[in-house]
Design a protein around this motif. Sequence first.
Motif, PDB file in Angstrom:
ATOM      1  N   SER A 147      35.273  36.868  28.606  1.00 28.40           N
ATOM      2  CA  SER A 147      33.869  36.627  28.268  1.00 28.40           C
ATOM      3  C   SER A 147      32.952  36.833  29.461  1.00 28.40           C
ATOM      4  N   LEU A 148      33.512  36.747  30.663  1.00 27.82           N
ATOM      5  CA  LEU A 148      32.709  36.943  31.870  1.00 27.82           C
ATOM      6  C   LEU A 148      32.431  38.415  32.152  1.00 27.82           C
ATOM      7  N   GLY A 149      33.071  39.286  31.368  1.00 26.10           N
ATOM      8  CA  GLY A 149      32.837  40.717  31.560  1.00 26.10           C
ATOM      9  C   GLY A 149      33.444  41.253  32.833  1.00 26.10           C
ATOM     10  N   VAL A 150      34.593  40.685  33.228  1.00 27.59           N
ATOM     11  CA  VAL A 150      35.173  41.095  34.510  1.00 27.59           C
ATOM     12  C   VAL A 150      36.272  42.138  34.353  1.00 27.59           C
ATOM     13  N   GLY A 151      36.533  42.551  33.139  1.00 28.47           N
ATOM     14  CA  GLY A 151      37.550  43.571  32.942  1.00 28.47           C
ATOM     15  C   GLY A 151      37.186  44.858  33.678  1.00 28.47           C
ATOM     16  N   VAL A 152      38.187  45.529  34.230  1.00 26.72           N
ATOM     17  CA  VAL A 152      37.957  46.768  34.981  1.00 26.72           C
ATOM     18  C   VAL A 152      37.799  47.926  34.006  1.00 26.72           C
ATOM     19  N   MET A 153      36.642  48.605  34.089  1.00 29.51           N
ATOM     20  CA  MET A 153      36.354  49.781  33.265  1.00 29.51           C
ATOM     21  C   MET A 153      36.547  49.477  31.785  1.00 29.51           C
ATOM     22  N   GLY A 154      36.124  48.281  31.393  1.00 28.89           N
ATOM     23  CA  GLY A 154      36.153  47.939  29.986  1.00 28.89           C
ATOM     24  C   GLY A 154      37.487  47.447  29.480  1.00 28.89           C
ATOM     25  N   ARG A 155      38.498  47.420  30.353  1.00 31.32           N
ATOM     26  CA  ARG A 155      39.817  46.950  29.919  1.00 31.32           C
ATOM     27  C   ARG A 155      39.835  45.429  29.901  1.00 31.32           C
ATOM     28  N   ARG A 156      40.417  44.863  28.863  1.00 29.41           N
ATOM     29  CA  ARG A 156      40.481  43.414  28.745  1.00 29.41           C
ATOM     30  C   ARG A 156      41.669  42.872  29.540  1.00 29.41           C
ATOM     31  N   ILE A 157      41.478  41.675  30.067  1.00 29.85           N
ATOM     32  CA  ILE A 157      42.519  41.025  30.857  1.00 29.85           C
ATOM     33  C   ILE A 157      43.502  40.354  29.900  1.00 29.85           C
ATOM     34  N   THR A 158      44.778  40.669  30.044  1.00 32.06           N
ATOM     35  CA  THR A 158      45.776  40.118  29.134  1.00 32.06           C
ATOM     36  C   THR A 158      46.878  39.354  29.853  1.00 32.06           C
ATOM     37  N   SER A 159      46.908  39.376  31.170  1.00 35.16           N
ATOM     38  CA  SER A 159      47.964  38.647  31.887  1.00 35.16           C
ATOM     39  C   SER A 159      47.376  37.445  32.596  1.00 35.16           C
ATOM     40  N   PHE A 160      48.161  36.378  32.659  1.00 34.39           N
ATOM     41  CA  PHE A 160      47.701  35.151  33.311  1.00 34.39           C
ATOM     42  C   PHE A 160      47.497  35.369  34.809  1.00 34.39           C
ATOM     43  N   SER A 161      48.370  36.129  35.424  1.00 31.90           N
ATOM     44  CA  SER A 161      48.243  36.342  36.868  1.00 31.90           C
ATOM     45  C   SER A 161      46.936  37.065  37.198  1.00 31.90           C
ATOM     46  N   GLN A 162      46.584  38.065  36.373  1.00 33.89           N
ATOM     47  CA  GLN A 162      45.290  38.740  36.557  1.00 33.89           C
ATOM     48  C   GLN A 162      44.135  37.767  36.400  1.00 33.89           C
ATOM     49  N   ALA A 163      44.208  36.954  35.357  1.00 34.38           N
ATOM     50  CA  ALA A 163      43.130  36.005  35.075  1.00 34.38           C
ATOM     51  C   ALA A 163      42.939  35.024  36.221  1.00 34.38           C
ATOM     52  N   ILE A 164      44.055  34.511  36.762  1.00 33.06           N
ATOM     53  CA  ILE A 164      43.979  33.546  37.855  1.00 33.06           C
ATOM     54  C   ILE A 164      43.376  34.193  39.103  1.00 33.06           C
ATOM     55  N   MET A 165      43.787  35.414  39.390  1.00 30.42           N
ATOM     56  CA  MET A 165      43.274  36.100  40.580  1.00 30.42           C
ATOM     57  C   MET A 165      41.786  36.408  40.438  1.00 30.42           C
ATOM     58  N   ILE A 166      41.375  36.801  39.247  1.00 28.46           N
ATOM     59  CA  ILE A 166      39.973  37.168  39.028  1.00 28.46           C
ATOM     60  C   ILE A 166      39.071  35.938  39.104  1.00 28.46           C
ATOM     61  N   LEU A 167      39.512  34.857  38.503  1.00 28.18           N
ATOM     62  CA  LEU A 167      38.688  33.639  38.510  1.00 28.18           C
ATOM     63  C   LEU A 167      38.518  33.079  39.908  1.00 28.18           C
ATOM     64  N   GLY A 168      39.597  33.055  40.676  1.00 31.36           N
ATOM     65  CA  GLY A 168      39.555  32.383  41.967  1.00 31.36           C
ATOM     66  C   GLY A 168      39.826  30.899  41.791  1.00 31.36           C
ATOM     67  N   ARG A 169      40.243  30.248  42.863  1.00 34.04           N
ATOM     68  CA  ARG A 169      40.674  28.863  42.764  1.00 34.04           C
ATOM     69  C   ARG A 169      39.526  27.894  42.427  1.00 34.04           C
ATOM     70  N   GLN A 170      38.360  28.137  42.995  1.00 35.65           N
ATOM     71  CA  GLN A 170      37.264  27.206  42.737  1.00 35.65           C
ATOM     72  C   GLN A 170      36.851  27.228  41.267  1.00 35.65           C
ATOM     73  N   GLN A 171      36.717  28.437  40.707  1.00 34.50           N
ATOM     74  CA  GLN A 171      36.352  28.547  39.299  1.00 34.50           C
ATOM     75  C   GLN A 171      37.483  28.060  38.399  1.00 34.50           C
ATOM     76  N   LEU A 172      38.729  28.278  38.805  1.00 30.41           N
ATOM     77  CA  LEU A 172      39.870  27.795  38.027  1.00 30.41           C
ATOM     78  C   LEU A 172      39.881  26.275  38.007  1.00 30.41           C
ATOM     79  N   ARG A 173      39.579  25.655  39.143  1.00 33.38           N
ATOM     80  CA  ARG A 173      39.513  24.202  39.212  1.00 33.38           C
ATOM     81  C   ARG A 173      38.449  23.671  38.264  1.00 33.38           C
TER      82      ARG A 173
END
Length: 332
Positions: free
Chosen positions: A161-187
């Motif tokens: 929903s944050l529109g962070v997918g690369v070139m329109g690709r949706r994020i489907t892996s947890f590891s990608q999601a965690i890395m993209i969010l960052g620890r502060q936003q994940l917290r």
Amino acid sequence: MSQSSAVPPFFFHLLADRRGKPRALLIDVDGAGCAPALREQVGEPAFVALGQRITGLFHADIDGALAAALEQAGWKPMAPQSLYRAGDANFAAALPAAALWIGGDWCLAPPPQQPAGQSASRALALQLVQLVAADADNHEIEALLRRDPTLSYNLLRLVNSLGVGVMGRRITSFSQAIMILGRQQLRRWLNLMLFSARAGDARSVMLLARVTMRARTLELLARIGGLDKATQEQSFMAGMFSLIGALFGMPLAEVLAPLALSPALSGALLRREGELGAMLALVETAERGDMAALAQMLEQMQLSATEFNDVMVEAADWMLDTLRDNQAGGHA
């Protein structure tokens, strides 16, 4: 103290509307003959902007000069009969017709019996919060996420929903999601998920607001007190974990027992020890409305009332951001 002790501290008590949703802030101040500096402070842009985001109220019998400054900032006097102090979430039947606002610690009363799935989801979210706070490896966090389909789904939905997918690709892996969010936003997201609304628990949104404001206040107090980043993080955790017992309807020591908390965090939560414990006791004193004791404690901690007041404004603003995110995510 770094600023004049003549400036009294203030505190915001969160009030609910008749449906139990957080809708107003009631300012509490020991304000007989309030210092001009305090009247200037409530006219500052951050304070005025806060009153534009949520209904700002003050007691009708407050110092006249301060009342005028608050009204100038857009805050309103509250008639005494419009406030009803509730002891539990079953206040609807007892509400007087004149009551517009619900105060008190009703959201901290024992919760209704939760379905097993909801209880397990909250317990898992609590474990995830601890892992993030301990700076655990992404693989550990991912492994725990995989155990709860609801948490996993909501994490991926948030990232996409944050529109962070690369070139329109949706994020489907947890590891990608965690890395993209960052620890502060994940917290922040985990805090939201832990305390967010659950079916049948009328306390949820108000409890989320209370814990978010307490946690952010402690984090900011640690920051202005010159404590390091790790201690600031622990301060946030102390604020959030301090209300975990109310969330689960269990003694705090019992909820914390399975968690491998640091001695500093455990001592602060269970015995109000150390710097973390002192800051938690400070906020609890403010929540009880003991403004004279609050002023004394601030002086002992070498924090000015002006600094504390600034913290309150920033913490309340952050709390409103959290509630907005909660509503946008469909949890409220």
